[in-house]
Design an enzyme around this catalytic site. Sequence first.
Site: not given
Lengths: 265, 265, 265, 265, 265
Positions: B187, B200, B209, B248
């Site tokens: 990744h 990032r 959550d 998103t």
Amino acid sequence: MKVWPGVKTTTLMVVVLVAGTAWTATAADRDKLLNDPGVYGTFATFQMDHDWWDLTGEARVIAVSEVKGLIEQLSNKVVIESYLLRGLSDHADVMFRVHAHALADTQQFLTSLLGTRFGRHLVATSYLHGLTKKAAYVPGFPDQMKTDLKAPSEAGTKSYAIVIPIRKDAEWWALDQDTRLALMQEHTQAALPYLNAVKRKLYHSSGLDDFDFITYFETEKLDEFHSLIRALEQVKEYRHNRRFGHPTLMGTVRPLDDILELFAR
Amino acid sequence: MKVWPGVKTTTLMVVVLVAGTAWTATAADRDKLLNDPGVYGTFATFQMDHDWWDLTGEARVIAVSEVKGLIEQLSNKVVIESYLLRGLSDHADVMFRVHAHALADTQQFLTSLLGTRFGRHLVATSYLHGLTKKAAYVPGFPDQMKTDLKAPSEAGTKSYAIVIPIRKDAEWWALDQDTRLALMQEHTQAALPYLNAVKRKLYHSSGLDDFDFITYFETEKLDEFHSLIRALEQVKEYRHNRRFGHPTLMGTVRPLDDILELFAR
Amino acid sequence: MKVWPGVKTTTLMVVVLVAGTAWTATAADRDKLLNDPGVYGTFATFQMDHDWWDLTGEARVIAVSEVKGLIEQLSNKVVIESYLLRGLSDHADVMFRVHAHALADTQQFLTSLLGTRFGRHLVATSYLHGLTKKAAYVPGFPDQMKTDLKAPSEAGTKSYAIVIPIRKDAEWWALDQDTRLALMQEHTQAALPYLNAVKRKLYHSSGLDDFDFITYFETEKLDEFHSLIRALEQVKEYRHNRRFGHPTLMGTVRPLDDILELFAR
Amino acid sequence: MKVWPGVKTTTLMVVVLVAGTAWTATAADRDKLLNDPGVYGTFATFQMDHDWWDLTGEARVIAVSEVKGLIEQLSNKVVIESYLLRGLSDHADVMFRVHAHALADTQQFLTSLLGTRFGRHLVATSYLHGLTKKAAYVPGFPDQMKTDLKAPSEAGTKSYAIVIPIRKDAEWWALDQDTRLALMQEHTQAALPYLNAVKRKLYHSSGLDDFDFITYFETEKLDEFHSLIRALEQVKEYRHNRRFGHPTLMGTVRPLDDILELFAR
Amino acid sequence: MKVWPGVKTTTLMVVVLVAGTAWTATAADRDKLLNDPGVYGTFATFQMDHDWWDLTGEARVIAVSEVKGLIEQLSNKVVIESYLLRGLSDHADVMFRVHAHALADTQQFLTSLLGTRFGRHLVATSYLHGLTKKAAYVPGFPDQMKTDLKAPSEAGTKSYAIVIPIRKDAEWWALDQDTRLALMQEHTQAALPYLNAVKRKLYHSSGLDDFDFITYFETEKLDEFHSLIRALEQVKEYRHNRRFGHPTLMGTVRPLDDILELFAR
């Protein structure tokens, strides 16, 4: 086409610059914009709230004319096409397709729109964003298929526009490039008979919204479009669509003037 | 940057302490806060209700200035960054990213905000909470990769911010640590080419959550960001995302003053 | 703690009987209630509607004091704890945890609450119901584990409360009792290190709402709680959760007086 | 039957004819209606909108009395039972169970109800429709089981009512009749111990709404009901439930007078 | 049938041209339209908003009569049938089935409808679009089955109408034509016993909305309809339905006059 009393000059400009079917700075410019890679396309749909209709007719006419001035101002940065979804979609009354070199410009247009007396009555129901890119698989297609894909579609703007966003499954992205090429060749083969009747345009969405692609269609022949989708459902690539539609947006291509008039009436 | 008549001093303070792009007590302070483990990050998005626009312009200006006073008061406990989502997201108009050592402080800020005359018109559309932690896999990466990861990204605040929450599937958590390390190395390898263009930041959410992670991105180049997500979709770890996005969230990094002014206008 | 002008006596009663952290008829009573089997627990969350804020300050103070009288009346049948979700959850502003020997009593309290001038502005966003039962698996655990489970958690009420409802898949219920026992032993082993920092309580829901269990947590250390959930995600039993959260409810434990004051302000 | 101004005698009649627990023209009539095949059962739930509470007390009393007149008129065609969901369900405040020989009669009742001054404030939140049929599997059960199923449940109306709609998966319907019979025998065996404490009734829904079955339960002992559902989750037939609940509706059986009074207060 | 004071002539026209059960230019014309391929069918459902009931009775009567004039104007382009869903569906109060040779005409009707004083109070809850086509599988069926399918169903308009939209899974479309033919023959065999009691009509939707098919049923015998759906659930083709219903729309066939009167009252 109706002309608004007292805003004649403006209206004239607007017709040239932005209206759906009437946007014809030149047909070549429009085609170029629709074909260039690296352009951001936003599909923004809105519902008119019920309070709008409590305004007087005069207040609605004034509110609507403000939108035209706004669009004229921003016409050097964004190209706006308008669609009437009312009566065809339960999601929304109006859709804008906005092309821009930067989404910040699209945002400026949409926030300005929402800030007008007209826009304050709009409820945003879905925003889809995508990026145009060079065709990923076409270079690997057989020469005949490449030639077929270049055949011009029928001239003129099509009456209906349909937007189908797509999310691929993880298996799709895990396939090697050759396998995906073969699957896309089969997909394209199935679509070839409809090239003339249905204009297609692809936007790449991954990361920009909850989808991987936005597929945009224009056609005068909805039955041909339906047959195209049926044909595409029957190829192997279709099994890799985790989500297809939801929402499917359908409307008619309309000059903004027509749409605004509908809400001013 | 606009200054509000009659609240000049306050505005000056606010600019220093909180505004999105302008929050520059020092760039080093900001970087430290963004890099320390054990900090809670909350992404809170809001829609402005339609009644807001029925207020007089004066009432809106007063309401907005109240927010600035509030933020100044709390600036020693929470760091607030603001984003304009309006025109880019159908979920929300505004997003706050709040960093604090305790979520109780974040709650105090947000309840105070909602209690202002401005806040009473805000509708909370999504709250995401995460915790910053030391990198879990990096210590096991090859040395060259560690070096690459330390390369500085381009200076300055990026224009666009994107938030993608993620829920992993049960199989992911059932993998042994070595397997997960190998997958995360693949990744990370895919992400390396974009380190410079896209900043990032990772937050851990499990239990706080409905997600396991919140991934936050800043970039001036949305096309590079899109390519990064495409690259990440093609590695094996992606198959373990049970949910990716939904929502998103995309917006532009903005000083709070700009955002408030937009709603006061 | 604030006292309402003109309702001093009442307030005094209320503090003793119901408020979140202040409910201390005796700590032993409270612990007993929280530990007895055969008790119904209801988690009821509410949003305050926007009209509330259009009331005058005085009207809000009167409305709020009515709630206190009500709770006093019912305090012999139900035990009510209050939580502030506002600023931490997008679902709700307030949560009540109500314990009663009969759900009809809980219903009487909640309908009475909704019938007050305060309650008429509340919108119910989720009701979860569960039943406390004797531990199903603990009797089969090794003696050491049983001893560990009896270790007292840190004294005092914890600051944060989190509610995670769970639905198991059909495979879970089809497992034989021994297999489930083994899986629950692994689950419990993973949770042991967090016994001290995080208080847990389990409610059985099957048939009473759309879930099988409601898990309730209290902690001062959210990072420890997060680590607990991460640990639980990594055991085999986690694969049998068809739904975990959705909603995840997070708030802070608060005396009702504090919460009411926030809305009266 | 009943007429409101001056009302005492009339009220008495109404209690006899329609109210939830009090509907006892004769207990035999009621039982017959609940046991006959070929009857349509509708579960209609409603929320009261917030505007209702802005009416004066007098206006609410008048509005409520109009409902009673309506129900009297239609009492020869439909049998209406009423349930209070408020305080137990976040979906709805009130539920009606309507039995009729034709859904057109049920529709006439509900549209008439919605047309009253009371009904104009009701928001329909879910309508479930089912048909009663002769038991499909019982004839194939062993004799002892048939005898057990005939054992009378405790007399009198139960306090709580729970509605759980169910959709079976395609595999269920593809099973041959013998396999389904065996699975249903196991299901019934698991339910036998609860026959006395929990009354059950089954409605067949396929095609009439988005479910295949509606299961209706009445009990005074919710813990026994919970144990029944737990027992049913553990049999093989449970794996064929594609959807179970969503919504699960829970309320208390109440005379309509009680419910109307609650909203008139 | 009621006649509106002062609009007698108009009403007369309307009855002839459009009303649900009363549309009888000739029964033959209607049948032809319902049987021709290449026609677009739209199922549009609406809820009446609560503000409608705040209008005076007179204002409602005027608003309603405007709708009749509109429908008369458009009666040469679209055929409109009306259904009352209120009291049977929680989705909607009214449904229109609109047949047209072009969806642009349907859009013109619906936008005009929404633009009336009546329509401004309608909230669109779902629009489904489909295309009628020649039967795809029937030519491959055995001769006896073809003969059976031609048997006339009972004369007259049926009381109830049910709409069930369907999305097939990708596996369905990947089957070869012969396999699909065999599965559809089994499906048709199961449906034969209900041909007389239940009228069916199929619309093809792929690309026009989020479904592949819309199935429309009319019947006076809902129990027979229910049995038909049960029979169809038990054939192998049913396993390929990824979505079946959601929404299932049920209502009664009604002349538009009846429906309008209900809302004018």
